[in-house]
Design a protein around this motif. Structure first.
Motif, PDB file in Angstrom:
ATOM      1  N   PRO A  27       4.291 -25.985 -20.807  1.00  0.00           N
ATOM      2  CA  PRO A  27       4.963 -25.329 -19.681  1.00  0.00           C
ATOM      3  C   PRO A  27       6.208 -26.043 -19.183  1.00  0.00           C
ATOM      4  O   PRO A  27       7.090 -25.406 -18.609  1.00  0.00           O
ATOM      5  N   GLU A  28       6.294 -27.364 -19.399  1.00  0.00           N
ATOM      6  CA  GLU A  28       7.484 -28.078 -18.945  1.00  0.00           C
ATOM      7  C   GLU A  28       8.759 -27.594 -19.640  1.00  0.00           C
ATOM      8  O   GLU A  28       9.870 -27.787 -19.150  1.00  0.00           O
ATOM      9  N   GLN A  29       8.606 -26.930 -20.793  1.00  0.00           N
ATOM     10  CA  GLN A  29       9.762 -26.430 -21.528  1.00  0.00           C
ATOM     11  C   GLN A  29      10.406 -25.215 -20.854  1.00  0.00           C
ATOM     12  O   GLN A  29      11.487 -24.786 -21.243  1.00  0.00           O
ATOM     13  N   ALA A  30       9.760 -24.664 -19.841  1.00  0.00           N
ATOM     14  CA  ALA A  30      10.282 -23.457 -19.196  1.00  0.00           C
ATOM     15  C   ALA A  30      11.700 -23.642 -18.680  1.00  0.00           C
ATOM     16  O   ALA A  30      12.502 -22.704 -18.679  1.00  0.00           O
ATOM     17  N   THR A  31      12.040 -24.847 -18.228  1.00  0.00           N
ATOM     18  CA  THR A  31      13.396 -25.074 -17.729  1.00  0.00           C
ATOM     19  C   THR A  31      14.423 -24.933 -18.846  1.00  0.00           C
ATOM     20  O   THR A  31      15.511 -24.389 -18.633  1.00  0.00           O
ATOM     21  N   HIS A  32      14.088 -25.419 -20.038  1.00  0.00           N
ATOM     22  CA  HIS A  32      14.984 -25.246 -21.182  1.00  0.00           C
ATOM     23  C   HIS A  32      15.086 -23.775 -21.577  1.00  0.00           C
ATOM     24  O   HIS A  32      16.170 -23.285 -21.925  1.00  0.00           O
ATOM     25  N   TRP A  33      13.957 -23.055 -21.541  1.00  0.00           N
ATOM     26  CA  TRP A  33      13.988 -21.641 -21.906  1.00  0.00           C
ATOM     27  C   TRP A  33      14.896 -20.852 -20.971  1.00  0.00           C
ATOM     28  O   TRP A  33      15.691 -20.024 -21.414  1.00  0.00           O
ATOM     29  N   ASP A  34      14.776 -21.116 -19.667  1.00  0.00           N
ATOM     30  CA  ASP A  34      15.591 -20.396 -18.699  1.00  0.00           C
ATOM     31  C   ASP A  34      17.078 -20.704 -18.898  1.00  0.00           C
ATOM     32  O   ASP A  34      17.932 -19.814 -18.815  1.00  0.00           O
ATOM     33  N   HIS A  35      17.387 -21.971 -19.144  1.00  0.00           N
ATOM     34  CA  HIS A  35      18.774 -22.375 -19.378  1.00  0.00           C
ATOM     35  C   HIS A  35      19.330 -21.692 -20.611  1.00  0.00           C
ATOM     36  O   HIS A  35      20.456 -21.170 -20.611  1.00  0.00           O
ATOM     37  N   MET A  36      18.537 -21.672 -21.689  1.00  0.00           N
ATOM     38  CA  MET A  36      18.969 -21.030 -22.931  1.00  0.00           C
ATOM     39  C   MET A  36      19.196 -19.542 -22.735  1.00  0.00           C
ATOM     40  O   MET A  36      20.208 -18.984 -23.197  1.00  0.00           O
ATOM     41  N   ALA A  37      18.273 -18.878 -22.047  1.00  0.00           N
ATOM     42  CA  ALA A  37      18.423 -17.442 -21.813  1.00  0.00           C
ATOM     43  C   ALA A  37      19.703 -17.150 -21.037  1.00  0.00           C
ATOM     44  O   ALA A  37      20.417 -16.178 -21.319  1.00  0.00           O
ATOM     45  N   GLY A  38      20.021 -18.007 -20.071  1.00  0.00           N
ATOM     46  CA  GLY A  38      21.248 -17.830 -19.308  1.00  0.00           C
ATOM     47  C   GLY A  38      22.489 -17.952 -20.180  1.00  0.00           C
ATOM     48  O   GLY A  38      23.445 -17.169 -20.035  1.00  0.00           O
ATOM     49  N   LEU A  39      22.498 -18.921 -21.092  1.00  0.00           N
ATOM     50  CA  LEU A  39      23.636 -19.087 -21.994  1.00  0.00           C
ATOM     51  C   LEU A  39      23.807 -17.867 -22.893  1.00  0.00           C
ATOM     52  O   LEU A  39      24.936 -17.399 -23.136  1.00  0.00           O
TER      53      LEU A  39
ATOM     54  N   LEU B 220      10.694 -16.304 -28.498  1.00  0.00           N
ATOM     55  CA  LEU B 220      10.535 -15.016 -27.829  1.00  0.00           C
ATOM     56  C   LEU B 220      11.498 -14.886 -26.651  1.00  0.00           C
ATOM     57  O   LEU B 220      12.085 -13.823 -26.425  1.00  0.00           O
ATOM     58  N   VAL B 221      11.667 -15.973 -25.894  1.00  0.00           N
ATOM     59  CA  VAL B 221      12.609 -15.946 -24.767  1.00  0.00           C
ATOM     60  C   VAL B 221      14.025 -15.678 -25.278  1.00  0.00           C
ATOM     61  O   VAL B 221      14.756 -14.866 -24.700  1.00  0.00           O
ATOM     62  N   ALA B 222      14.408 -16.364 -26.362  1.00  0.00           N
ATOM     63  CA  ALA B 222      15.751 -16.176 -26.913  1.00  0.00           C
ATOM     64  C   ALA B 222      15.940 -14.752 -27.415  1.00  0.00           C
ATOM     65  O   ALA B 222      16.989 -14.130 -27.196  1.00  0.00           O
ATOM     66  N   ALA B 223      14.934 -14.227 -28.103  1.00  0.00           N
ATOM     67  CA  ALA B 223      15.034 -12.867 -28.645  1.00  0.00           C
ATOM     68  C   ALA B 223      15.123 -11.839 -27.527  1.00  0.00           C
ATOM     69  O   ALA B 223      15.910 -10.888 -27.594  1.00  0.00           O
ATOM     70  N   LYS B 224      14.328 -12.025 -26.491  1.00  0.00           N
ATOM     71  CA  LYS B 224      14.364 -11.096 -25.369  1.00  0.00           C
ATOM     72  C   LYS B 224      15.727 -11.112 -24.687  1.00  0.00           C
ATOM     73  O   LYS B 224      16.221 -10.081 -24.206  1.00  0.00           O
ATOM     74  N   ALA B 225      16.367 -12.284 -24.645  1.00  0.00           N
ATOM     75  CA  ALA B 225      17.682 -12.410 -24.014  1.00  0.00           C
ATOM     76  C   ALA B 225      18.791 -11.802 -24.862  1.00  0.00           C
ATOM     77  O   ALA B 225      19.923 -11.684 -24.394  1.00  0.00           O
ATOM     78  N   GLY B 226      18.463 -11.450 -26.126  1.00  0.00           N
ATOM     79  CA  GLY B 226      19.444 -10.772 -26.961  1.00  0.00           C
ATOM     80  C   GLY B 226      19.916 -11.534 -28.181  1.00  0.00           C
ATOM     81  O   GLY B 226      20.833 -11.081 -28.875  1.00  0.00           O
ATOM     82  N   ALA B 227      19.304 -12.691 -28.467  1.00  0.00           N
ATOM     83  CA  ALA B 227      19.744 -13.502 -29.598  1.00  0.00           C
ATOM     84  C   ALA B 227      19.043 -13.112 -30.895  1.00  0.00           C
ATOM     85  O   ALA B 227      17.950 -12.545 -30.882  1.00  0.00           O
ATOM     86  N   GLU B 228      19.676 -13.446 -32.000  1.00  0.00           N
ATOM     87  CA  GLU B 228      19.044 -13.396 -33.322  1.00  0.00           C
ATOM     88  C   GLU B 228      18.454 -14.769 -33.576  1.00  0.00           C
ATOM     89  O   GLU B 228      19.162 -15.773 -33.510  1.00  0.00           O
ATOM     90  N   VAL B 229      17.153 -14.843 -33.860  1.00  0.00           N
ATOM     91  CA  VAL B 229      16.439 -16.115 -33.847  1.00  0.00           C
ATOM     92  C   VAL B 229      15.894 -16.476 -35.225  1.00  0.00           C
ATOM     93  O   VAL B 229      15.361 -15.615 -35.941  1.00  0.00           O
ATOM     94  N   THR B 230      16.014 -17.751 -35.577  1.00  0.00           N
ATOM     95  CA  THR B 230      15.339 -18.312 -36.744  1.00  0.00           C
ATOM     96  C   THR B 230      14.367 -19.373 -36.242  1.00  0.00           C
ATOM     97  O   THR B 230      14.774 -20.352 -35.610  1.00  0.00           O
ATOM     98  N   HIS B 231      13.092 -19.157 -36.505  1.00  0.00           N
ATOM     99  CA  HIS B 231      12.015 -20.020 -36.010  1.00  0.00           C
ATOM    100  C   HIS B 231      11.442 -20.788 -37.193  1.00  0.00           C
ATOM    101  O   HIS B 231      10.974 -20.191 -38.168  1.00  0.00           O
TER     102      HIS B 231
END
Length: 354
Positions: free
Chosen positions: A164-176, A198-209
């Protein structure tokens, strides 16, 4: 897992230095530190340490403390005496926490309400076991982050399928991604169960995991279905992260955002050995080489290493010398709901493009 909060203990970004100053393996679910993890290893011939890049160092902000605050989906209820009491969705869970050297703030009656306790006992394969005081629970249960559904999971290494501590990074990434107003490609290395993807994809990015564990890739794909994001462009790749990035460099593949969340030690699907101190400088340098001409960010998180965040801060500033931008470094912490204490979980350093 919102809200989050950022605290910066520096007045403003510091200017860079003068001009001229200047893999992967299966994500170790246990996030443990072997006896030699903090020792500097001799670089292997196949993976030499890159030469220091020339050019002005990026500006810097440090220390930066990124906090996850209690919310309906996740909360650190209490901690102390080597354990932590957390709420994941509908369940209260007790797990070991070595850094909680203080005393518990809540009474024993609150801790006795736990639905699941990681006992530390092991089965015949050496894997840890869970105890369910109230009633037997299934392996998974529904969770949510910022409108994204996924599955919590009782693993044999005491973790629950999400950090859960990664949530701050996810939010920052989604904003970018949202502010870019253009197609964005994200590379998520050591991706584990896929929340960042999933956060990146939802924000509109093309993701490689990318993750070296077939089991983790399977869990991540299951989370994509649970989140109802199967229509989003996510490539799921089971491979050694270093080998994947080396191949992407040869292919000329490029990414706008790269996430690095490596273990301190681990092994790849073909026995490749990952040592954090030995391999992070080279992997970070390779990641620079596969950025697009107009990149957005590179984020590095470090768990269970015997070092200060200044160590990875220096690596990231050296790696992105000559590219401008800012390197922010510090700690990821979770704020208790009850006593309000901050539990530090990991170190981080991220380069943000100018």
């Amino acid at each position: 897992m919102k809200p989050t909060r950022e605290k910066v203990h520096a007045s403003r970004p510091q200017p860079s230095g003068r001009a001229g100053e200047t893999r992967s393996a299966q994500r170790a679910e246990q996030r443990s530190t072997p006896a030699n993890a903090g020792l500097r290893q001799s670089p292997s011939p196949e993976r030499p340490i890159p030469s220091r890049r020339q050019g002005s160092l990026p500006a810097e902000r440090l220390p930066v403390i990124l906090e996850v605050l209690p919310n309906e989906d996740y909360a650190l209820l209490d901690s102390g005496d080597g354990q932590k009491l957390e709420k994941y969705g509908a369940y209260r869970i007790v797990r070991p926490e070595g850094q909680a050297i203080w005393r518990r703030a809540l009474g024993e009656q609150e801790w006795q309400k736990a639905d699941a306790i990681f006992t530390g006992d092991t089965d015949e394969e050496g894997l840890g076991r869970w105890r369910f005081p109230k009633r037997p629970l299934g392996e998974t249960w529904p969770m949510r982050h910022d409108g994204i559904d996924y599955l919590g999971r009782f693993t044999s290494f005491r973790h629950v399928g999400v950090f859960p501590e990664q949530a701050t990074h996810w939010d920052h990434m989604a904003g970018l991604i949202e502010k870019a107003r253009r197609p964005v490609k994200v590379l998520n290395l050591f991706g584990y169960t896929g929340l960042a993807s999933l956060v990146a994809a939802k924000a509109g990015a093309e993701v490689t995991h990318v993750d070296a564990s077939k089991k983790a890739i399977g869990w991540a794909r299951e989370n994509q279905q649970v989140a109802r994001l199967t229509d989003k462009p996510i490539r799921w790749i089971c491979e050694d992260a270093m080998k994947f990035v080396e191949r992407e460099e040869r292919r000329g593949s490029r990414y706008d955002i790269i996430l690095l969340d490596p273990p301190s030690y681990g092994r790849g699907p073909k026995g490749e050995v990952w040592q954090f101190f030995e391999d992070v400088p080279r992997l970070a340098d390779l990641c620079r080489s596969i950025l697009t001409p107009k990149p957005l960010a590179v984020v590095l998180t470090a768990y269970s290493i015997r070092a200060s965040f200044f160590a990875i801060h220096a690596v990231m500033r050296d790696t992105f010398a000559g590219m401008g931008g800012t390197v922010e470094s510090g700690e990821l912490v979770i704020r208790e709901k009850g006593a309000g204490r901050a539990l530090s979980t990991s170190l981080f350093s991220r380069w943000i493009a100018p």
